[in-house]
Design an enzyme around this catalytic site. Structure first.
Site, PDB file in Angstrom:
ATOM      1  N   GLU A 173       9.277  39.638-176.895  1.00  0.00           N
ATOM      2  CA  GLU A 173       8.050  39.188-176.347  1.00  0.00           C
ATOM      3  C   GLU A 173       6.965  38.710-177.299  1.00  0.00           C
ATOM      4  O   GLU A 173       5.907  38.978-177.424  1.00  0.00           O
ATOM      5  CB  GLU A 173       7.533  39.894-175.201  1.00  0.00           C
ATOM      6  CG  GLU A 173       8.344  39.988-174.141  1.00  0.00           C
ATOM      7  CD  GLU A 173       7.756  40.601-172.716  1.00  0.00           C
ATOM      8  OE1 GLU A 173       6.725  41.003-172.971  1.00  0.00           O
ATOM      9  OE2 GLU A 173       8.672  40.855-171.793  1.00  0.00           O
ATOM     10  N   GLU A 292      15.446  41.271-169.208  1.00  0.00           N
ATOM     11  CA  GLU A 292      14.279  42.020-168.551  1.00  0.00           C
ATOM     12  C   GLU A 292      14.370  41.000-167.448  1.00  0.00           C
ATOM     13  O   GLU A 292      14.023  39.891-167.202  1.00  0.00           O
ATOM     14  CB  GLU A 292      13.026  41.887-169.215  1.00  0.00           C
ATOM     15  CG  GLU A 292      12.972  43.037-170.350  1.00  0.00           C
ATOM     16  CD  GLU A 292      11.568  43.286-171.043  1.00  0.00           C
ATOM     17  OE1 GLU A 292      10.711  43.144-170.035  1.00  0.00           O
ATOM     18  OE2 GLU A 292      11.232  43.671-172.270  1.00  0.00           O
TER      19      GLU A 292
END
Length: 505
Positions: A173, A292
């Site tokens: 991220e 995720e």
């Protein structure tokens, strides 16, 4: 009752399901590791401190790989702190979650735990505060046979054979401003490219996952993907996607439609990948790692406030969402969406596995274990979601909600297991009040008979499970059946369903 028709043919195939579709994730966050999978002194813990009762609940999920050690945690992770004699390991401040990391569980312990589960490690490298050298040193420690500093260090720590970790994430991220070492797309692209090339010089057999946008609502999406892939397209094997769904509008019909955003997200990422492919005139088709995904909204905000007031605890309870029947239904629609894109989604990691937004929970301070509502759709997919996903045509009524239009009441996927001679239908009935009769003509298959129809539903969408209650769990449906190669299955309101059909091979 509502009525839906499913049309299917064994010649209309999307793709074979990659086993890694049913991966998961353990991060050094909250009680996922400490008091979750690892609890020395607990009556159920083995000699290495890992809880066998938790292992017993994980094993039926047949998880093929587990992403580690983060997540946000990895962007400040010093991997050297997590190896060697446990009593000599430094205690560090984890700046990602503002807690204290004792490093009592590290790479060696986690790799051993995964072997016991029959799972591979999906390792993430720190491209936040660290870079090329540290990623390569970690790879050498894990995968190189012997005769070098870091491989011999691993052997000195008791692991003579290399771990041979195949799949590596290049950071996490990195477009998120909350990420330690947050970078622009160009900064990340350049660093990840040079890291990828250096790592593949050490082990050319590894597969690499480039970091995509943190979630589809990010202002950087999808220009981040396009820029990053300009650097990395020819040097990585997968692009990552992250998404969590939640009831943020307090409208249940709206919430039940949210997997439509997952569908749109995947299409957008595939389009971006294929745009870069065309731009580069490449013959390579880039695959996706949805590493995720889950339902996450119950704990949003409240844990941030608590940690702000009381930081630097050891394994405090964080992100311990308690899931409802409605959550399990939305979870099921998200899982179905991933399967319907098995041609491009080859890896998916349910985030996370124990205690932290998880299907498996342990009571604090070494208490007993229990299963959340979302455990069951994942369990059914792991048990029966194998073979080839068929491209089906669905006819069913639709509804509108405040933020969505033409939402189908039926969300479904069909898998063909030719080796076992079994068709498996996973289906969610989104209707809050009406049962749905699902019909399917099975004329393309010979000698069909119903193995079972299992459903999970409750008259209360807010029902939950707990350590001392099983509010909702799967039950068999007696009304469904197959007659003259025609399926008729009754799906209760707001339900997750598994219909398994035997046919002659």
């Amino acid at each position: 009752m509502l009525k839906a028709t499913l049309s299917l043919d064994p010649e209309f195939k999307i793709s074979t399901v990659d086993r890694r579709m049913y991966g998961s994730f353990i991060e050094h966050l909250g009680r996922a590791v400490y008091d979750g999978i690892y609890c020395p002194g607990h009556p159920a813990s083995n000699a290495r401190g890992f809880r066998t009762d938790v292992i017993d609940l994980i094993k039926p999920l047949q998880i093929p790989l587990i992403r580690y050690p983060g997540g946000n945690f990895v962007s400040g992770f010093r991997w050297e702190d997590s190896v060697g004699p446990a009593k000599e390991r430094p205690v560090r401040l984890d700046r990602a979650w503002r807690t204290v990391e004792t490093n009592q569980v590290g790479i060696d312990e986690f790799s051993s735990w995964c072997r016991e589960l029959g799972a591979e490690v999906m390792m993430a490298v720190n491209l936040g505060t660290r870079g090329i050298d540290d990623a390569c040193n970690l790879l050498e420690y894990c995968n190189h046979e012997s005769g070098s500093y870091y491989s011999d260090l691993r052997r000195a720590h008791g692991a003579e054979q290399p771990y041979r970790i195949k799949t590596w994430c290049l950071g996490n991220e990195m477009d998120g401003p909350w990420q330690i070492g947050h970078k622009t797309a160009d900064e990340y692209g350049r660093l990840a490219l040079e890291t990828a090339r250096a790592m593949k010089k050490i082990d050319s057999e590894i597969q690499l996952v480039a970091t995509g946008s943190s979630y589809p609502e990010m202002p950087t999406f999808p220009t981040w993907e396009a820029t990053v892939l300009d650097y990395l397209y020819d040097d990585v094997d997968y692009l990552s996607l992250h998404q969590y769904l939640g009831d943020t509008t307090n409208n249940l019909e709206d919430y039940l439609a949210k997997s439509l955003t997952t569908e749109h997200f995947i299409h957008s990422v595939v389009s971006t990948c294929d745009y870069v492919k065309a731009k580069k005139r490449s013959g390579k088709k880039l695959m996706l790692s949805f590493d995720e995904w889950n339902i996450w909204y119950h704990s949003l905000g409240s844990d941030d406030e608590r940690i702000a007031k009381e930081p630097w605890g050891i394994a405090p309870p964080l992100l311990e969402d308690i899931y409802t029947m409605a959550d399990a239904a939305v979870f099921g629609t998200m899982l179905i969406t991933l399967l319907n894109h098995a041609d491009r989604v080859k890896i998916a990691c349910l985030a996370q596995l124990v205690n932290v937004i998880a299907p498996i929970m342990t009571e604090p301070n070494g208490g007993k274990t229990w299963l959340q509502t979302i455990y069951w759709p994942f369990y059914h997919a792991a048990q029966y979601g194998h073979g080839t996903v068929l491209r089906t045509a669905v006819s069913c009524p639709k509804y509108d909600s405040p933020n969505f239009t033409d939402v189908p009441y039926l969300e479904s996927t069909v898998l063909l297991d030719e080796e076992q001679g079994v068709l498996t239908v996973f289906a969610v009935n989104r209707s809050l009040n009406d049962s749905l009769v699902l019909s399917a003509d099975l004329a393309a298959f010979e000698g069909c008979s119903l193995i079972e129809h299992v459903t999970m539903y409750s008259g209360d969408p807010n029902v939950t499970n707990g350590p001392d209650k099983q509010g909702v769990s799967p039950v068999r449906v007696a009304e469904s059946g197959v007659t003259d190669n025609h399926l008729s299955a009754v799906l209760p309101p707001l339900s997750w369903n598994v219909v398994r059909i035997q046919f002659k091979r």
